[in-house]
Design a protein around this motif. Sequence first.
Motif, PDB file in Angstrom:
ATOM      1  N   LEU A  12       0.874  -1.160   0.000  1.00 61.28           N
ATOM      2  CA  LEU A  12       0.000   0.000   0.000  1.00 61.28           C
ATOM      3  C   LEU A  12       0.917   1.216   0.000  1.00 61.28           C
ATOM      4  CD1 LEU A  12      -2.940   1.049   0.264  1.00 61.28           C
ATOM      5  CD2 LEU A  12      -2.527   1.173   2.710  1.00 61.28           C
ATOM      6  N   LYS A  13       0.905   1.974  -1.106  1.00 63.70           N
ATOM      7  CA  LYS A  13       1.825   3.098  -1.261  1.00 63.70           C
ATOM      8  C   LYS A  13       1.062   4.413  -1.183  1.00 63.70           C
ATOM      9  CE  LYS A  13       5.343   0.744  -3.955  1.00 63.70           C
ATOM     10  NZ  LYS A  13       6.181   0.792  -5.144  1.00 63.70           N
ATOM     11  N   VAL A  14       1.671   5.398  -0.531  1.00 69.09           N
ATOM     12  CA  VAL A  14       1.106   6.734  -0.407  1.00 69.09           C
ATOM     13  C   VAL A  14       2.116   7.721  -0.981  1.00 69.09           C
ATOM     14  CG1 VAL A  14       0.241   8.485   1.173  1.00 69.09           C
ATOM     15  CG2 VAL A  14      -0.163   6.075   1.660  1.00 69.09           C
ATOM     16  N   TYR A  15       1.653   8.511  -1.973  1.00 64.84           N
ATOM     17  CA  TYR A  15       2.492   9.508  -2.617  1.00 64.84           C
ATOM     18  C   TYR A  15       2.038  10.901  -2.209  1.00 64.84           C
ATOM     19  CZ  TYR A  15       4.297   5.888  -5.715  1.00 64.84           C
ATOM     20  OH  TYR A  15       4.897   4.766  -6.216  1.00 64.84           O
ATOM     21  N   ARG A  16       2.988  11.747  -1.892  1.00 64.81           N
ATOM     22  CA  ARG A  16       2.722  13.164  -1.640  1.00 64.81           C
ATOM     23  C   ARG A  16       3.439  13.920  -2.733  1.00 64.81           C
ATOM     24  NH1 ARG A  16       4.560  16.799   3.510  1.00 64.81           N
ATOM     25  NH2 ARG A  16       3.459  18.673   2.854  1.00 64.81           N
ATOM     26  N   GLY A  17       2.671  14.520  -3.632  1.00 66.86           N
ATOM     27  CA  GLY A  17       3.272  15.110  -4.818  1.00 66.86           C
ATOM     28  C   GLY A  17       3.790  13.990  -5.704  1.00 66.86           C
ATOM     29  N   THR A  18       5.050  14.054  -6.051  1.00 68.03           N
ATOM     30  CA  THR A  18       5.649  12.988  -6.861  1.00 68.03           C
ATOM     31  C   THR A  18       6.554  12.076  -6.042  1.00 68.03           C
ATOM     32  OG1 THR A  18       7.450  14.471  -7.472  1.00 68.03           O
ATOM     33  CG2 THR A  18       5.567  14.360  -8.979  1.00 68.03           C
ATOM     34  N   ALA A  19       6.639  12.338  -4.735  1.00 65.61           N
ATOM     35  CA  ALA A  19       7.527  11.543  -3.880  1.00 65.61           C
ATOM     36  C   ALA A  19       6.739  10.484  -3.112  1.00 65.61           C
ATOM     37  CB  ALA A  19       8.250  12.457  -2.893  1.00 65.61           C
ATOM     38  N   LEU A  20       7.352   9.332  -2.940  1.00 64.87           N
ATOM     39  CA  LEU A  20       6.752   8.261  -2.149  1.00 64.87           C
ATOM     40  C   LEU A  20       6.857   8.637  -0.680  1.00 64.87           C
ATOM     41  CD1 LEU A  20       5.545   5.380  -2.122  1.00 64.87           C
ATOM     42  CD2 LEU A  20       7.874   4.534  -1.919  1.00 64.87           C
ATOM     43  N   MET A  21       5.693   8.799  -0.023  1.00 68.22           N
ATOM     44  CA  MET A  21       5.670   9.217   1.378  1.00 68.22           C
ATOM     45  C   MET A  21       5.814   8.025   2.308  1.00 68.22           C
ATOM     46  SD  MET A  21       2.856  11.626   3.182  1.00 68.22           S
ATOM     47  CE  MET A  21       1.932  10.562   4.261  1.00 68.22           C
ATOM     48  N   SER A  22       5.072   6.947   2.025  1.00 62.32           N
ATOM     49  CA  SER A  22       5.171   5.746   2.857  1.00 62.32           C
ATOM     50  C   SER A  22       4.661   4.541   2.086  1.00 62.32           C
ATOM     51  CB  SER A  22       4.368   5.917   4.151  1.00 62.32           C
ATOM     52  OG  SER A  22       2.998   5.959   3.854  1.00 62.32           O
ATOM     53  N   GLU A  23       5.023   3.386   2.579  1.00 61.43           N
ATOM     54  CA  GLU A  23       4.518   2.138   2.013  1.00 61.43           C
ATOM     55  C   GLU A  23       4.453   1.104   3.124  1.00 61.43           C
ATOM     56  OE1 GLU A  23       7.052   0.921  -1.192  1.00 61.43           O
ATOM     57  OE2 GLU A  23       8.694   0.383   0.114  1.00 61.43           O
ATOM     58  N   SER A  24       3.431   0.254   3.026  1.00 59.42           N
ATOM     59  CA  SER A  24       3.281  -0.840   3.985  1.00 59.42           C
ATOM     60  C   SER A  24       2.781  -2.058   3.231  1.00 59.42           C
ATOM     61  CB  SER A  24       2.324  -0.457   5.121  1.00 59.42           C
ATOM     62  OG  SER A  24       1.064  -0.118   4.600  1.00 59.42           O
ATOM     63  N   ALA A  25       2.989  -3.216   3.803  1.00 54.19           N
ATOM     64  CA  ALA A  25       2.660  -4.469   3.118  1.00 54.19           C
ATOM     65  C   ALA A  25       1.155  -4.683   3.045  1.00 54.19           C
ATOM     66  CB  ALA A  25       3.314  -5.634   3.847  1.00 54.19           C
ATOM     67  N   LEU A  26       0.690  -5.172   1.899  1.00 49.84           N
ATOM     68  CA  LEU A  26      -0.705  -5.602   1.751  1.00 49.84           C
ATOM     69  C   LEU A  26      -0.786  -7.079   2.119  1.00 49.84           C
ATOM     70  CD1 LEU A  26      -1.823  -3.941  -1.598  1.00 49.84           C
ATOM     71  CD2 LEU A  26      -2.652  -3.422   0.680  1.00 49.84           C
ATOM     72  N   LEU A  27      -1.870  -7.468   2.741  1.00 49.34           N
ATOM     73  CA  LEU A  27      -2.003  -8.843   3.209  1.00 49.34           C
ATOM     74  C   LEU A  27      -2.407  -9.820   2.110  1.00 49.34           C
ATOM     75  CD1 LEU A  27      -3.778  -8.047   6.574  1.00 49.34           C
ATOM     76  CD2 LEU A  27      -1.367  -8.481   6.172  1.00 49.34           C
ATOM     77  N   ASP A  28      -3.065  -9.313   1.065  1.00 47.78           N
ATOM     78  CA  ASP A  28      -3.551 -10.182  -0.007  1.00 47.78           C
ATOM     79  C   ASP A  28      -3.661  -9.357  -1.280  1.00 47.78           C
ATOM     80  OD1 ASP A  28      -4.456 -12.458  -1.228  1.00 47.78           O
ATOM     81  OD2 ASP A  28      -6.336 -12.592  -0.138  1.00 47.78           O
ATOM     82  N   LEU A  29      -3.905 -10.002  -2.405  1.00 47.88           N
ATOM     83  CA  LEU A  29      -4.072  -9.325  -3.687  1.00 47.88           C
ATOM     84  C   LEU A  29      -5.269  -8.392  -3.613  1.00 47.88           C
ATOM     85  CD1 LEU A  29      -3.159  -9.109  -6.668  1.00 47.88           C
ATOM     86  CD2 LEU A  29      -4.797 -10.911  -7.153  1.00 47.88           C
ATOM     87  N   SER A  30      -5.062  -7.109  -3.869  1.00 45.71           N
ATOM     88  CA  SER A  30      -6.144  -6.134  -3.731  1.00 45.71           C
ATOM     89  C   SER A  30      -6.985  -6.058  -4.998  1.00 45.71           C
ATOM     90  CB  SER A  30      -5.568  -4.765  -3.395  1.00 45.71           C
ATOM     91  OG  SER A  30      -4.712  -4.324  -4.417  1.00 45.71           O
ATOM     92  N   SER A  31      -8.291  -5.882  -4.806  1.00 46.87           N
ATOM     93  CA  SER A  31      -9.198  -5.717  -5.936  1.00 46.87           C
ATOM     94  C   SER A  31      -9.882  -4.363  -5.919  1.00 46.87           C
ATOM     95  CB  SER A  31     -10.253  -6.829  -5.935  1.00 46.87           C
ATOM     96  OG  SER A  31     -10.991  -6.784  -4.733  1.00 46.87           O
ATOM     97  N   GLY A  32      -9.741  -3.605  -4.844  1.00 46.14           N
ATOM     98  CA  GLY A  32     -10.336  -2.275  -4.758  1.00 46.14           C
ATOM     99  C   GLY A  32      -9.797  -1.541  -3.550  1.00 46.14           C
ATOM    100  N   LEU A  33      -9.872  -0.206  -3.613  1.00 44.98           N
ATOM    101  CA  LEU A  33      -9.384   0.624  -2.527  1.00 44.98           C
ATOM    102  C   LEU A  33     -10.289   1.832  -2.403  1.00 44.98           C
ATOM    103  CD1 LEU A  33      -5.781   1.411  -1.707  1.00 44.98           C
ATOM    104  CD2 LEU A  33      -7.277   3.331  -2.045  1.00 44.98           C
ATOM    105  N   ALA A  34     -10.610   2.214  -1.180  1.00 50.59           N
ATOM    106  CA  ALA A  34     -11.418   3.409  -0.921  1.00 50.59           C
ATOM    107  C   ALA A  34     -10.949   4.024   0.383  1.00 50.59           C
ATOM    108  CB  ALA A  34     -12.896   3.051  -0.837  1.00 50.59           C
ATOM    109  N   ALA A  35     -11.135   5.340   0.503  1.00 48.22           N
ATOM    110  CA  ALA A  35     -10.809   6.034   1.747  1.00 48.22           C
ATOM    111  C   ALA A  35     -12.120   6.556   2.338  1.00 48.22           C
ATOM    112  CB  ALA A  35      -9.848   7.179   1.479  1.00 48.22           C
TER     113      ALA A  35
END
Length: 137
Positions: free
Chosen positions: A63-86
């Motif tokens: 799970l990657k989070v970008y701020r502007g064009t830079a990678l802000m953080s990343e953490s492991a996903l537990l399984d293959l993702s099929s959708g994402l919402a906030a």
Amino acid sequence: MLTCCCEVTVCVCVCVSFLYPVANLFTFSSCVALADLSGDGERRLVAGDLGPPGGLGPPPMKLKVYRGTALMSESALLDLSSGLAAFFMDLHEPRVPAVASGPCIYVYKNLRPYFKFTLPGLKVNALEQLLFRSVQK
């Protein structure tokens, strides 16, 4: 630019990441969202990265989070993702991402898995089952 808040920019960003391997992002359009994760009014690009395509072994999904064009953080996903919402989990906290993977929905808090909801299975429609059996023959 990744920080624009219109959905057209999200589609362009995903296409650009496929065109430029330097971005190191392989995802589906349903696994991308713009969200204010820290409550400061700035939207960030949140993406469920499937890992490099064509690699040997299981891909390192993140799970990657970008701020502007830079990678802000990343953490492991537990399984293959099929959708994402906030969404807002609480009235006094900023948005948190939720990732759909198979029959489960994982809610991330502080970009770490916090809740796991398992959806109940549905019965297969008899007409659809008959149709699939006829196609197999």
